[in-house]
Motif scaffolding. Sequence first.
Motif, PDB file in Angstrom:
ATOM      1  N   PHE A  87       0.853  -1.076   0.015  1.00 32.83           N
ATOM      2  CA  PHE A  87       0.043   0.031   0.067  1.00 32.83           C
ATOM      3  C   PHE A  87       0.830   1.157   0.108  1.00 32.83           C
ATOM      4  O   PHE A  87       1.866   1.332   0.633  1.00 32.83           O
ATOM      5  CB  PHE A  87      -1.001  -0.030   1.204  1.00 32.83           C
ATOM      6  CG  PHE A  87      -1.807  -1.340   1.344  1.00 32.83           C
ATOM      7  CD1 PHE A  87      -2.181  -1.888   0.167  1.00 32.83           C
ATOM      8  CD2 PHE A  87      -2.142  -1.815   2.559  1.00 32.83           C
ATOM      9  CE1 PHE A  87      -2.906  -3.004   0.199  1.00 32.83           C
ATOM     10  CE2 PHE A  87      -2.822  -2.972   2.558  1.00 32.83           C
ATOM     11  CZ  PHE A  87      -3.398  -3.477   1.379  1.00 32.83           C
ATOM     12  N   MET A  88       0.322   2.296  -0.642  1.00 36.94           N
ATOM     13  CA  MET A  88       0.850   3.727  -0.606  1.00 36.94           C
ATOM     14  C   MET A  88       0.213   4.534   0.134  1.00 36.94           C
ATOM     15  O   MET A  88      -0.438   5.350  -0.433  1.00 36.94           O
ATOM     16  CB  MET A  88       0.991   4.287  -2.079  1.00 36.94           C
ATOM     17  CG  MET A  88       1.951   3.258  -3.038  1.00 36.94           C
ATOM     18  SD  MET A  88       3.382   4.012  -3.273  1.00 36.94           S
ATOM     19  CE  MET A  88       4.141   3.066  -4.780  1.00 36.94           C
ATOM     20  N   LEU A  89       0.199   4.286   1.603  1.00 34.35           N
ATOM     21  CA  LEU A  89      -0.773   5.109   2.573  1.00 34.35           C
ATOM     22  C   LEU A  89       0.297   5.734   3.420  1.00 34.35           C
ATOM     23  O   LEU A  89       1.185   5.103   3.903  1.00 34.35           O
ATOM     24  CB  LEU A  89      -1.717   4.526   2.972  1.00 34.35           C
ATOM     25  CG  LEU A  89      -2.565   3.763   2.202  1.00 34.35           C
ATOM     26  CD1 LEU A  89      -3.402   2.986   3.179  1.00 34.35           C
ATOM     27  CD2 LEU A  89      -3.623   4.855   1.668  1.00 34.35           C
ATOM     28  N   ALA A  90      -0.096   6.957   3.690  1.00 33.18           N
ATOM     29  CA  ALA A  90       0.715   7.619   4.983  1.00 33.18           C
ATOM     30  C   ALA A  90      -0.137   7.248   6.341  1.00 33.18           C
ATOM     31  O   ALA A  90      -1.179   7.540   6.409  1.00 33.18           O
ATOM     32  CB  ALA A  90       0.725   9.187   4.745  1.00 33.18           C
ATOM     33  N   ASN A  92       0.247   8.101   9.318  1.00 27.21           N
ATOM     34  CA  ASN A  92      -0.116   9.366  10.136  1.00 27.21           C
ATOM     35  C   ASN A  92      -1.271  10.137   9.910  1.00 27.21           C
ATOM     36  O   ASN A  92      -1.769  10.946  10.792  1.00 27.21           O
ATOM     37  CB  ASN A  92       1.073   9.923  10.673  1.00 27.21           C
ATOM     38  CG  ASN A  92       1.934   9.078  11.594  1.00 27.21           C
ATOM     39  OD1 ASN A  92       1.543   8.124  12.231  1.00 27.21           O
ATOM     40  ND2 ASN A  92       3.201   9.645  11.700  1.00 27.21           N
ATOM     41  N   LEU A  93      -1.700   9.917   8.603  1.00 25.34           N
ATOM     42  CA  LEU A  93      -2.678  10.935   8.193  1.00 25.34           C
ATOM     43  C   LEU A  93      -4.141  10.305   8.275  1.00 25.34           C
ATOM     44  O   LEU A  93      -4.158   8.949   8.337  1.00 25.34           O
ATOM     45  CB  LEU A  93      -2.217  11.330   6.870  1.00 25.34           C
ATOM     46  CG  LEU A  93      -0.979  11.947   6.596  1.00 25.34           C
ATOM     47  CD1 LEU A  93      -1.004  12.349   5.156  1.00 25.34           C
ATOM     48  CD2 LEU A  93      -0.712  13.087   7.232  1.00 25.34           C
ATOM     49  N   GLU A  97      -7.361  12.644   4.506  1.00 25.99           N
ATOM     50  CA  GLU A  97      -6.145  13.254   4.010  1.00 25.99           C
ATOM     51  C   GLU A  97      -5.435  12.156   2.726  1.00 25.99           C
ATOM     52  O   GLU A  97      -4.973  12.828   1.748  1.00 25.99           O
ATOM     53  CB  GLU A  97      -5.177  13.330   5.139  1.00 25.99           C
ATOM     54  CG  GLU A  97      -5.601  14.589   6.087  1.00 25.99           C
ATOM     55  CD  GLU A  97      -4.675  14.737   7.262  1.00 25.99           C
ATOM     56  OE1 GLU A  97      -4.639  16.042   7.689  1.00 25.99           O
ATOM     57  OE2 GLU A  97      -4.305  13.856   7.750  1.00 25.99           O
ATOM     58  N   ILE A 100      -7.469  12.482  -0.443  1.00 20.05           N
ATOM     59  CA  ILE A 100      -7.778  13.731  -1.485  1.00 20.05           C
ATOM     60  C   ILE A 100      -6.277  14.390  -1.700  1.00 20.05           C
ATOM     61  O   ILE A 100      -5.922  15.067  -2.569  1.00 20.05           O
ATOM     62  CB  ILE A 100      -8.276  14.833  -0.715  1.00 20.05           C
ATOM     63  CG1 ILE A 100      -7.673  15.234   0.607  1.00 20.05           C
ATOM     64  CG2 ILE A 100      -9.798  14.406  -0.276  1.00 20.05           C
ATOM     65  CD1 ILE A 100      -8.058  16.456   1.217  1.00 20.05           C
ATOM     66  N   LEU A 101      -5.241  13.771  -1.176  1.00 13.50           N
ATOM     67  CA  LEU A 101      -3.899  14.114  -1.197  1.00 13.50           C
ATOM     68  C   LEU A 101      -3.524  14.204  -2.922  1.00 13.50           C
ATOM     69  O   LEU A 101      -3.810  13.500  -3.731  1.00 13.50           O
ATOM     70  CB  LEU A 101      -2.739  13.299  -0.659  1.00 13.50           C
ATOM     71  CG  LEU A 101      -1.421  13.636  -1.198  1.00 13.50           C
ATOM     72  CD1 LEU A 101      -1.176  15.061  -0.493  1.00 13.50           C
ATOM     73  CD2 LEU A 101      -0.367  12.584  -0.289  1.00 13.50           C
ATOM     74  N   SER A 138      -3.515   4.688  10.570  1.00 13.88           N
ATOM     75  CA  SER A 138      -2.484   3.657  11.279  1.00 13.88           C
ATOM     76  C   SER A 138      -3.413   2.719  12.029  1.00 13.88           C
ATOM     77  O   SER A 138      -3.004   1.886  12.675  1.00 13.88           O
ATOM     78  CB  SER A 138      -1.629   4.430  12.190  1.00 13.88           C
ATOM     79  OG  SER A 138      -2.584   5.244  12.917  1.00 13.88           O
ATOM     80  N   LYS A 152      -9.124   5.879  -2.817  1.00 16.53           N
ATOM     81  CA  LYS A 152      -8.391   6.717  -3.350  1.00 16.53           C
ATOM     82  C   LYS A 152      -8.417   7.059  -4.967  1.00 16.53           C
ATOM     83  O   LYS A 152      -8.538   7.793  -5.711  1.00 16.53           O
ATOM     84  CB  LYS A 152      -6.751   6.289  -3.236  1.00 16.53           C
ATOM     85  CG  LYS A 152      -6.045   7.327  -2.548  1.00 16.53           C
ATOM     86  CD  LYS A 152      -4.799   6.890  -1.658  1.00 16.53           C
ATOM     87  CE  LYS A 152      -3.591   6.908  -2.660  1.00 16.53           C
ATOM     88  NZ  LYS A 152      -2.523   6.193  -1.740  1.00 16.53           N
TER      89      LYS A 152
END
Lengths: 504, 413, 358
Positions: A87-90, A92-93, A97, A100-101, A138, A152
Amino acid sequence: MIAVELSGIWKRFPGVIANSNINLIVEQASVHAIVGENGAGKSTLMKILYGMQKPDEGTIKVNGTTTVFSSPSDSIAAGIGMVHQHFMLADNLTVLENVILGSEPKRGLSIDFTKASNRIKEISDSYSLGLNPDDLVSELGVGDRQRVEILKVLYRGARILILDEPTAVLVPHEVDELFEALRGLKSEGITVMFISHKLDEVLAIADEITVIRKGTTVTTLNTKTQKVTAEELATLMVGSELPTPETRGSTVTNRVVLAVKNLRVESGQVKPHVDDVSFDIHAGEILGIAGVEGNGQSELVEALMGTKLSTGTIFLNGVDATNWSTRQKREAGVAYIPEDRSRQGLLLEAPLWENRMLGHQSQSPNSNGFLLTPKAAKADTQRIISEYDVRTPGLDVLASALSGGNQQKFIVGREMSGEPKLLIASHPTRGVDVGAQAAIWDHLRDARARGLAVLLISADLDELIGMSDSIKVLLRGRFVADADPKSVTPQELGNAMTGAKAVV
Amino acid sequence: MTGMISIARGNYSRRVKLFVILVSALALLSFVRIWSDVFDLTSRGTISAAIGLAVPIGLAGLGGLWSERSGVVNIGLDGMMILGTFGAGWLGWQHGPWMGLLGACLFGAAGALVFGLATITFGVDQIIAGTAMNILGVGFAQFFANLAFSKVPGGGETQSPSIPALPAFSVEQISDPLVAIHDKNIFIVSDLAGILSGFFYRLSILTILAATLFILTSYVLWRTSFGLRLRSVGENPKAADSLGVNVYRYKYIAVTMSGVLAGLGGAFLAIAASGVYREGQVAGRGFIGLATMIFGNWRPGGTAIGAGIFGYIDALQLRDSDGTSLRAMVLLGALILIGLAILAIKKNKYQTVFGLGLAGAVLVSWFLMTTALPKEVALVAPYLATLLVLAFASQRLRPPAADGVPYRKGEDR
Amino acid sequence: MKSKRILDALLAPMVAIIFSVVLASVILMLFGANPIETFSKMINYAATPRSISLILNSATTYYFSAVAVAIGFKMNLFNIGVNGQYRLATAVGALVAGALTFPGYISIPIVIFVSMLVGSLWAGIAAWLKVYRGVSEVISTIMLNFIAIGLIAYLLAPSMLGVQTAENVVGTPVIPESGRFPGFSIPGSQVPVYGMLFLAALLGFAYWFILNRTRFGFDLRSVGQSPSAAVASGVNVKRMTMYSMLLSGAVAGLVGLPLLLGAQYSFTVNFPGSYGFTGIAIALLGRNHPVGIAFGALLWAFLDVSSQILDLVGVPREIIVIMQGVIVLSVVIAYEITRRVKVRRQQDAVGKATAVAQ
């Protein structure tokens, strides 16, 4: 309506043909599965479709128009979205977020959170993804994260979804939820391309199935009009011509080298990685572990090597080695070919002769226990290079400079040095050319004849069947079946691995 | 709609929690003041001094926050701050404080760009580049200070002529009555009045600017698409890249901003705090700023509180002639520990309860046995506090996930 | 082959030094000084016996500091805390040395041992925090530096263990004649050279030997290069982190001793406090190699000492600090670039070798 049409796609890499003459037609609003063995060329094909790689030959048509993708943004613009296996996820966001990034709705200078939140809710509800925009990523489970990735892609208006091995990281009930979501997407007119090698899952969800073998499309089956079984699919995937690596005659003795009882590796979740596994390996025996990746093989190996916490008992040559450190095990003659050679098997920025010492730094010819003996180590490195045909200009070359195949030959050579008692080998011939593969098999056979006990983990079913004296099938952390390598076929084994049918 | 409601609800409960914490902190402070009989604990002078000491640290911390939110660990802040003090002194002395301010920002930014070149473009280890930046900052400031100031009247090799002052504000109509209330010695009320009075007394315009910058940072980083992209670069640059965010550009902007803020922190030291550039006046405040940022969990509000605590202890220490204020601080520390122990009882973490309780008891007996504390205790208290926070709360801290990791487009690392 | 390797190793620092000289020249010219004249004056000044003694002395101190840092670097640990470790170690060492009245051959080893122990323990706090609490050693050592300053001030207060020294600052009692480390002098120089120079050389050899010739050193380096590979090879990473940090701190404990036992004979609050940062710079410059560090330390000391002449030429001597900063920054960039070039070149070489073999 045809959503995607690929015709005559070729893709060559130095020394490898990844895709040859791929032809594929995907109907709109359908779930189209693409199945094939590891290394059959599925991922390359999807990267081509997503604009991450350019085909050498062939045309891509999306919704009837011929298109050329030079980057993922081109394919996104054409309405194609990809959900990567990793996965390409942040973390802590929040979900919002992450979604919509890069294409944030704005009100004045600020992000229009209300609008974004409503839009996400709307998409989530209409495809029953069940996501809350304000949750932190997270705090989400794997299944939810995957749905965030899907969201996404949908948020950006994709009508064609590529899912790369989406079930590889999921547990069964999450798989069911994913399939529910995919059916929802389909009913809303979205096209799903589903890459997998888990045949039972493919049969459960796909409208059409395209089989890829050795880089080329073999056939496309329609699950509605044709009656397809997992066995038939497996045959198509593996093909009929099987150059089997054979071991002639049994060398199995009755001396137990490795005895494992009730081994358990916790995962922190309900289901442990390795769930109450017991087995023996005798001197001169190769025990093959079959299983789809991610079913506990890595954890089993790490627990045996002492790099992961586990419960249960491990006896080596009759001695209780349960609480031994990795080094103690190494010194007792346990050789180890790790699955990730660049991360676990090598010091990439160190010369070859220092890599010869790695893992054996406390033993001859590398050291006398306290002092290193570089001269002897270098001489032995030279031996490995010639015996295992490692293509390198010298001993002082950094390990990172070697090709993957040569790195692997070097590691195998290193681990077979010094008459080990037990070899734990994860994918010993992965990424190695045919000649080297045969050589590695020869070395394994010789060592087996000399009484080496081997735990062999491989995704290559021919290798498993050909090399092993006995095979156990690992599924979701448990041994679910035993197979006799003399009689079992790759198809039967493949079925057992995916849980399609038990082998006798 | 429900999304917004739940956001609002989140804020609401957080506000209540914050309010409870603030009130209990105030009550605690008031209790300690009365028990230890140290009136200065919440006096206007202490608070005013604390604010002045907190601002440069806070600005450095805010600079660190910008940089680290984009994934660049900036231990070169100290060097950039030093450059800022020189810029403020050099331009400020000649062209007035406002030009000095601009000079500080420019010099800080210049340092940041050099740092960015090494870390972002060349992918050099960020700690190493930061160390080099600190050496460079010192050398550059000392060299040019010597050139610029040694031959001018009022200046010297290590010191600039005095910089004209920036305006500072006092609102006596508010501050003085509050002081009167403070003097009445009422539980909580007097303390609140005393603290508030400090905020209306000799407040430098730079302090107001700093406060604005904190608020602006919160807004820009958490409310705008620019901020979201900047933070995403610090969390998962690969993901950001895959969605068309120019990772390098955002890192450069963030690091430059970090240099500007560190420079401003330096400007406060030179212009507002002392009125001259003086060699060594930064005295490691860049590092302390970094510590407050960590203490504040990489958030502007937390960083501000961290800087405030540092400033407060420093102010007490400076004003404390007989060591009694520090002794009072020991009591405060003890009560906080005991409070935390009581909270831990609720969570059934008995080991923690025991540890905290024991530490609290030790501090209480220390308080009871001494009448004054050595000054050195105050010197180390902020750093000790940061270490303890790191040691016991590091699981709860949430640094940006890709903090400190060099990003190279297209490389799997 | 060997000479080519040495040439390769020298390429990056050479480029960095030349770049810094060029940059310094530009600055000098901007301020109307003649760079060639300035640099030749510096070299002439540095070539005097007195300057050579001073250079050797500074280099000795720097060498200890850089080796301390390098031990950490070899494991990918950043010991930013050498400053605090050596200051505390030197202060305690000075207190012990001031109190001992044994002959030198007994008291000096005791002082050295005590200082190494203190440095080690102070670094051990950071090591413990890293291994058991997950606290980055970068931040904890920075904090510990400040705490050490406070602790020293507390210890040296006249009410505690310190005294008012002759210069009217607070410090430790003066070390008796017997506890001083004997030096030697170069003909023509009044400044004695620290006897601890030889200890530094010995340390350099031990560092090289342990790192490159022992299994322990191999374990340590393997963790620095790839923790995951080290784990698979049987190294206990936590234990190695403890060991290397303790070792680094022990060596850091030596940093202040040449100055203490060879020249000042008392630790005062004015004792130089930033050799640790210099050590980081020199370790980087010398690529953590004992010989490289030696050259780095000598270069640094040369720049320090020769800069004394600059004031007479009318150039602020702080230009040297700029040069030092530029050298460090450009050397790390140059190393990063040469590393990538090297990897690519080797891949090409392997490609060729493979092609021939097929």
